[in-house]
Design a protein around this motif. Structure first.
Motif, PDB file in Angstrom:
ATOM      1  N   SER A  11     -13.673   1.612  -2.153  1.00 29.30           N
ATOM      2  CA  SER A  11     -12.590   0.647  -2.365  1.00 29.30           C
ATOM      3  C   SER A  11     -13.154  -0.731  -2.698  1.00 29.30           C
ATOM      4  O   SER A  11     -12.617  -1.435  -3.545  1.00 29.30           O
ATOM      5  CB  SER A  11     -11.662   0.587  -1.149  1.00 29.30           C
ATOM      6  N   VAL A  16     -10.090  -2.177  -5.049  1.00 35.17           N
ATOM      7  CA  VAL A  16      -8.740  -1.725  -4.689  1.00 35.17           C
ATOM      8  C   VAL A  16      -8.733  -1.381  -3.206  1.00 35.17           C
ATOM      9  O   VAL A  16      -9.782  -1.237  -2.578  1.00 35.17           O
ATOM     10  CB  VAL A  16      -8.288  -0.497  -5.523  1.00 35.17           C
ATOM     11  N   THR A  20      -4.769   2.582  -1.947  1.00 28.85           N
ATOM     12  CA  THR A  20      -4.708   2.889  -3.379  1.00 28.85           C
ATOM     13  C   THR A  20      -5.560   4.108  -3.701  1.00 28.85           C
ATOM     14  O   THR A  20      -5.130   4.993  -4.451  1.00 28.85           O
ATOM     15  CB  THR A  20      -5.159   1.672  -4.212  1.00 28.85           C
ATOM     16  N   ARG A  23      -3.729   7.129  -2.614  1.00 29.62           N
ATOM     17  CA  ARG A  23      -2.608   7.400  -3.531  1.00 29.62           C
ATOM     18  C   ARG A  23      -3.129   8.022  -4.830  1.00 29.62           C
ATOM     19  O   ARG A  23      -2.560   8.992  -5.336  1.00 29.62           O
ATOM     20  CB  ARG A  23      -1.825   6.108  -3.820  1.00 29.62           C
ATOM     21  N   TRP A  24      -4.228   7.479  -5.365  1.00 29.04           N
ATOM     22  CA  TRP A  24      -4.806   8.038  -6.586  1.00 29.04           C
ATOM     23  C   TRP A  24      -5.211   9.492  -6.376  1.00 29.04           C
ATOM     24  O   TRP A  24      -5.065  10.313  -7.272  1.00 29.04           O
ATOM     25  CB  TRP A  24      -5.998   7.215  -7.040  1.00 29.04           C
TER      26      TRP A  24
END
Length: 131
Positions: A11, A16, A20, A23-24
């Motif tokens: 991250s 990010v 995130t 979620r990706w």
């Protein structure tokens, strides 16, 4: 720098949040490897390849010319001239790689060299003439 990193380091590298990244993964956009214990590990060579390859300014420009038969030798010379003129006009430092032989034959010395250079991350730009 380790090639495989945990979600926190991934991250930071990507800039990010951990949420995130999760979620990706759920969306199928970025799938991490999993350890035997189920921990996510991200391959930095895939998500940030520039960390493992030469910087773009250190990569070379290669111009590739090829014709399929010996009776097209003149065409090969014209292709090389067109490529040289184009690259020079752009102000690029470049190298011309040329092959003579069928497109069905993948054992061409120039093509093999070109592919090896690309795979090794040494090519930043490829210019091809289509005649």
């Amino acid at each position: 720098m380790h090639r495989y990193v945990a979600i926190g380091e991934a991250s930071e590298v990507l800039g990010v949040s951990i949420t995130t990244l999760r979620r990706w993964e759920a969306e199928g956009r970025l799938i991490p490897e999993r350890t035997a214990g189920g921990q996510r590990r991200y391959d930095l060579a895939k998500i940030k390849p520039e960390l493992f390859h030469a910087a773009p300014q250190d990569r070379k420009t290669i111009a590739y010319a090829r014709v399929s038969s010996h009776d097209q030798k003149d065409d090969l010379e014209r292709q090389k001239q067109v490529l040289e003129l184009y690259c020079a006009k752009q102000g690029w430092t470049f190298e011309v790689v040329a092959d003579l032989g069928s497109g069905m034959n993948y054992n061409k010395k120039g093509l093999k060299r070109l592919l090896d250079e690309i795979i090794e991350g040494r090519v930043g730009r490829l210019v091809i003439a289509h005649c």
